[in-house]
Write a protein that holds these residues in place. Structure first.
Motif, PDB file in Angstrom:
ATOM      1  N   VAL A   1      13.640 -43.657 -25.848  1.00 54.51           N
ATOM      2  CA  VAL A   1      13.689 -42.189 -25.866  1.00 54.51           C
ATOM      3  C   VAL A   1      13.074 -41.668 -27.169  1.00 54.51           C
ATOM      4  O   VAL A   1      12.329 -40.678 -27.166  1.00 54.51           O
ATOM      5  N   GLY A   2      13.351 -42.356 -28.277  1.00 49.75           N
ATOM      6  CA  GLY A   2      12.769 -41.955 -29.563  1.00 49.75           C
ATOM      7  C   GLY A   2      11.260 -42.059 -29.554  1.00 49.75           C
ATOM      8  O   GLY A   2      10.562 -41.174 -30.075  1.00 49.75           O
TER       9      GLY A   2
ATOM     10  N   THR B   1       5.288 -35.018 -14.030  1.00 53.34           N
ATOM     11  CA  THR B   1       4.997 -34.995 -15.465  1.00 53.34           C
ATOM     12  C   THR B   1       3.511 -35.168 -15.712  1.00 53.34           C
ATOM     13  O   THR B   1       2.869 -36.087 -15.175  1.00 53.34           O
TER      14      THR B   1
ATOM     15  N   ASN C   1       5.639 -37.174 -27.680  1.00 46.98           N
ATOM     16  CA  ASN C   1       5.608 -35.743 -27.337  1.00 46.98           C
ATOM     17  C   ASN C   1       5.206 -34.894 -28.538  1.00 46.98           C
ATOM     18  O   ASN C   1       4.471 -33.915 -28.410  1.00 46.98           O
ATOM     19  N   SER C   2       5.690 -35.290 -29.724  1.00 50.12           N
ATOM     20  CA  SER C   2       5.333 -34.539 -30.933  1.00 50.12           C
ATOM     21  C   SER C   2       3.859 -34.684 -31.271  1.00 50.12           C
ATOM     22  O   SER C   2       3.277 -33.851 -31.958  1.00 50.12           O
TER      23      SER C   2
ATOM     24  N   ASN D   1       2.790 -35.706 -23.198  1.00 52.12           N
ATOM     25  CA  ASN D   1       3.995 -35.236 -22.531  1.00 52.12           C
ATOM     26  C   ASN D   1       4.634 -36.367 -21.741  1.00 52.12           C
ATOM     27  O   ASN D   1       4.055 -36.881 -20.788  1.00 52.12           O
TER      28      ASN D   1
ATOM     29  N   MET E   1       9.387 -41.812 -26.931  1.00 51.71           N
ATOM     30  CA  MET E   1       8.902 -40.731 -26.078  1.00 51.71           C
ATOM     31  C   MET E   1       8.864 -39.415 -26.846  1.00 51.71           C
ATOM     32  O   MET E   1       7.907 -38.642 -26.732  1.00 51.71           O
ATOM     33  N   LYS E   2       9.897 -39.149 -27.624  1.00 53.52           N
ATOM     34  CA  LYS E   2       9.915 -37.921 -28.436  1.00 53.52           C
ATOM     35  C   LYS E   2       8.787 -37.935 -29.452  1.00 53.52           C
ATOM     36  O   LYS E   2       8.150 -36.898 -29.715  1.00 53.52           O
ATOM     37  N   LEU E   3       8.535 -39.116 -30.034  1.00 53.46           N
ATOM     38  CA  LEU E   3       7.442 -39.238 -30.995  1.00 53.46           C
ATOM     39  C   LEU E   3       6.105 -38.943 -30.328  1.00 53.46           C
ATOM     40  O   LEU E   3       5.268 -38.215 -30.885  1.00 53.46           O
TER      41      LEU E   3
ATOM     42  N   SER F   1       8.497 -37.215 -19.988  1.00 51.79           N
ATOM     43  CA  SER F   1       9.796 -36.616 -19.672  1.00 51.79           C
ATOM     44  C   SER F   1      10.862 -37.694 -19.523  1.00 51.79           C
ATOM     45  O   SER F   1      10.618 -38.750 -18.916  1.00 51.79           O
ATOM     46  N   THR F   2      12.040 -37.426 -20.057  1.00 55.74           N
ATOM     47  CA  THR F   2      13.157 -38.371 -19.898  1.00 55.74           C
ATOM     48  C   THR F   2      13.624 -38.447 -18.449  1.00 55.74           C
ATOM     49  O   THR F   2      14.355 -39.363 -18.086  1.00 55.74           O
TER      50      THR F   2
END
Length: 860
Positions: A343-344, A190, A350-351, A355, A346-348, A357-358
């Motif tokens: 996970v949330g 990653t 990423n947005s 980067n 991480m998504k934030l 990765s889960t």
């Protein structure tokens, strides 16, 4: 065993009443576990990246470990190409390759859009080597084969919709490199967000390092059977000059990178855990209130248990076991929710351009254990006082009505302790405002904040009686009898009202304190800018690691309508005072016009003379420390340059925010002693427009750097707005983290009202029987909620403004001398608290309105 069964029966019989307390535990544990999983995952991501990109042995210049990896002159420290050949001849070496790598670059596309990360991750340019195959593979096209070709990483290509054949421009201090994409390489691990471009080796050496036959590192690969440690010894022997090189095994290089990255990740982790701790503190009030009200409602039941032989210890233990159930269930759910939170996050990220990765999701065994332990312990500790109160219920309580409040008014001892703590805290805050040193004042400030917070919590019930009456006069009396009943309901149990309001108070106190400090910082900086900055425009890097490249500086210097352009370079040096002491310092090497761009008060001498031949200035703090006076000679050993004797021509005041402790010399003086290829580039540039041509000059300066998106031109209004935005963004992040504590506090209000409605079931039935309508009943409960919320808000905002004022007075010692209370924010939060109260009362008021009158009257 009987106690266990009784506790289990009571827990499941009242599980609905405990639901919101369980949610509070769940949220707090979820935030803790989510933070740990998120930061552990980031550590795993970087660990894999560092391990994959490190060679068996890495050789770098010794100086590279002593300075910032992004030097002021924009060119990394290098080692000779001959060292690669020497290292390759060492025993046990399979291959030795020279590596070129620079982070002092900006990459733009054909539309002049910056290809770098927006999250602060670096842009890296270098040459493609066999060592890169450890972490990357070419998935499209081929590696660069000449000066007109470049390869880019797949993440950057996907993010910016790049394809083979597109043109990229790499901006370095040695000039612009225009090339077309010949290949795209994908990370095998990653990539957290760095943008990477590869050039052929010859081009990378000349364009990034300024000359051929040099490299930034040597990547050495071992033959089979040769350990990294043995290889390191062999290479060190082959190179010979141990003073010139730094050698690291793969593990040592990985650990060094981890330590560098880990410090910043730790700051983020502990800050987030701090806010989780605040949420836990607020949750304690919710749990205390829940069990206090459940104990009060079960007074007759507990009295009957005591009458048939249950001991105080058994009753006490029964309540604590219920708390254990609550803590375990809430914590178990919180651990699962914490993974979702991670996970949330991480998504934030990423947005936002980072980067993660889960696939790297890391859940250490300590995380769920800590979450469960923390949740259970906090819940049981919070329930201890209500449990003791339950144990003191006598058998005679079986003859009384259930639900009779056992704490109608706060005890005198409690009130005395609260007053003492509050007064002591107030005295500490006052001492902080009068401190002469910030270190001393910080201790008083911390003591004052803790003491006043605990004092307000302890004295809450006493304050509730007075504050609620005042608020009721203003807010509730206009609603007639319904408003008066709401007031009496809020006052019937001051301890409960005080605890409920205190939960909201904590979060809002922090909001108010930070708002005062933030507004005061902006006001102070704005005043300082107006007083000190004479330049019309400031040119500075924006979100980049690159100093102002010469080609951009030349474009700025050619702008018409500008009276002068000032260079501002930062030069490192060892400074030896006449008393013999030597310190590492940085000198601001500037043009003489800088004294007009940033005005500095002179304590002694003439600042204009400091820009003369072989002259300099120092701040009065350094001068006082070393007993300096104008005319003294200082020995200045310039980094990468010669040693000079400079005359002290001026001593400036350090009672400023801008350029505090700065030492000035003429840029020509620095250039006299530092070789041209080692001379730092401009970190900033200042410009003054000709009279009446400010708008034209502003537009022309912006046009001059249009080709260089890594730099921004700001006038004073822009600079003030940037400062305000930066502080505002920081506060918004803090407010977002505090939102968890405020949500838990709102749950506390909901829970208090819900349990209060259950406690007052018969009373509500009787009021409905004598003519109170459902609408009036719901309004009464909503008004009660509003006044409790306003009570907590009033205490919190008042306390927070006191903390913020004391903090600002302390910051005034560092130059932030303007106190500004953000009244719009304070009033908005106060009014918003009323709406919070209304929202919190929706469900309890709805349930109360639906009660069957006869069943309610018949309730025991």
């Amino acid at each position: 065993m009987t106690v266990w069964k009784t506790s289990r029966r009571n827990f499941f019989a009242h599980k609905g009443r405990m639901a919101l307390s369980a949610v509070a535990v769940l949220l707090s544990v979820a935030f803790v576990c989510g933070t740990l999983v998120f930061t552990d995952t980031m550590n795993t991501t970087f660990d894999k990246l560092f391990a994959a990109t490190s060679a068996d042995v890495t050789v770098s210049p010794k100086a590279a470990g002593e300075v910032d990896e992004l030097p002021e002159n924009g060119k990394p420290v290098t080692l000779p190409a001959a060292a690669v050949e020497q290292a390759g001849k060492a025993d046990g070496v399979k291959t030795a390759e020279g590596t070129v790598s620079s982070m002092s670059v900006t990459v733009v596309d054909s539309h002049n859009k910056n290809m770098g990360s927006s999250t602060g991750a670096p842009t890296i340019a270098g040459n493609w080597t066999q060592n890169d195959l450890r972490s990357m593979e070419i998935t499209s096209g081929h590696a660069p084969r000449g000066p007109t070709e470049v390869m880019v990483d797949a993440d950057t290509a996907d993010k910016h919709h790049l394809k083979i054949g597109d043109e990229l421009r790499t901006i370095a201090v040695t000039g612009d490199i225009r090339a077309r994409i010949s290949g795209i390489a994908s990370f095998k691990v990653t990539n957290p967000g760095a943008a990477v471009v590869y050039l052929d080796t010859a081009t990378a050496q000349v364009k990034l390092l300024g000359k051929p036959d040099v490299f930034t590192q040597i990547s050495v690969t071992a033959k089979p059977g040769v350990s990294d440690a043995q290889l390191k010894k062999n290479v060190a022997t082959a190179l010979g000059d141990s003073a010139a090189y730094k050698l690291q095994t793969q593990q040592e290089a990985t650990d060094a990178n981890k330590d560098s990255m880990g410090s910043s990740l730790d700051v983020m982790k502990y800050a987030m855990l701090g806010f989780a701790g605040i949420a836990f503190l607020v949750g304690i009030f919710l749990i205390v209130n829940t069990f206090s009200m459940l104990v009060a409602q079960r007074t007759r039941e507990i009295g009957l248990m005591r009458a048939i032989g249950s001991s105080r210890k058994q009753v006490n233990r029964s309540v604590l076991i219920e708390a254990l159930f609550l803590g375990f269930v809430g914590s178990l759910l919180g651990v699962g929710a914490g993974i979702g939170v991670a996970v949330g996050l991480m998504k934030l990220m990423n947005s936002m351009g980072m980067n993660l990765s889960t696939e790297d999701l890391t859940i250490a065994w300590t995380t769920p254990v800590l979450g469960l332990a923390l949740g259970v312990i906090v819940t049981v500790v919070a329930a201890y006082v209500p449990a003791r109160r339950a144990g003191k219920i006598s058998p005679m309580a079986a003859l009384r009505d259930a639900g009779t409040p056992a704490d109608g008014r706060a005890g005198r001892v409690r009130a005395a302790i609260g007053l003492v703590l509050t007064l002591a805290g107030g005295a500490a805050l006052l001492a902080a405002t009068r401190a002469d040193k910030s270190s001393e004042g910080s201790l008083f400030l911390g003591l004052g904040v803790v003491s006043t917070l605990i004092g307000f919590i302890v004295i809450g019930p006493l304050l509730a009686g007075f504050v609620v009456r005042v608020l009721s006069t203003v807010v509730l009396r206009m609603f007639g009898p319904v408003g008066r009943m709401a007031e009496r309901n809020a006052l019937r149990n001051p301890r409960r009202t005080g605890a409920t309001g205190a939960a909201l108070m904590i979060g809002l106190a922090l909001v108010a304190c930070l708002s005062v400090v933030g507004s005061s910082m902006v006001a102070s900086a704005t005043e300082e800018l107006d007083k000190s900055v004479g330049a019309d425009f400031i040119v500075q890097p924006s979100g980049t690691r690159q100093p102002i490249v010469p080609q951009a500086a030349k474009a700025l210097e050619a702008v018409p309508g500008v009276e002068h352009i000032t260079d501002y370079k930062v030069v490192s040096a060892k400074l030896t005072a006449p008393d013999g002491s030597t310190e590492d310092k940085v000198l601001a090497a500037v043009d003489p016009t800088y004294r007009d761009d940033v005005r500095r008060e002179t304590v002694s001498g003439n600042l204009a003379d400091a820009y003369g031949k072989d002259a300099m200035s120092v701040g009065d703090t350094y001068a006082t420390k070393h007993h300096l006076k104008v005319g003294d000679r200082l020995t200045v050993a310039f980094k990468d340059g010669e040693t000079a004797k400079l005359t002290l021509a001026a001593i400036t005041s350090d009672d400023v925010n801008i350029d505090k402790h700065a030492m000035y010399t003429n840029v020509t003086t620095a250039e006299k002693y530092v070789p041209a290829d080692k001379m730092p580039k401009n970190m900033l540039m200042f410009a003054k427009a000709q009279d009446g041509k400010e708008k034209e000059a502003y537009a022309a300066l912006k046009a001059a750097v249009a080709k260089y998106p890594q730099y921004t031109v700001k006038n004073q209004a822009d600079f003030k707005q940037q400062l305000k935005d930066q502080i505002g963004q920081m506060l918004n992040i803090v407010y977002g983290l505090l939102a968890l504590a405020i949500i838990v506090a709102v749950l506390g209000v909901v829970n208090t009202l819900a349990l209060s409605v259950v406690e007052r079931t018969r009373e509500i039935g009787l009021m409905r029987a004598i003519g109170l309508s459902r609408r009036q009943l719901r309004r009464m409960i909503r008004l009660e909620s509003v006044v409790i919320a306003l009570f907590g808000a009033l205490l919190g905002l008042g306390l927070g403004m006191g903390w913020g004022t004391a903090a600002q007075k302390l910051l005034a010692l560092e130059g932030l001398g303007v106190l500004e209370i953000p009244w719009p924010t304070i009033l908005t939060v106060f009014v918003g608290s009323a709406f919070v109260g209304l929202f919190a009362a929706l469900v309890p008021a709805f349930r109360a309105g639906r009660m069957n009158v006869l069943n309610a009257i018949a309730t025991d």
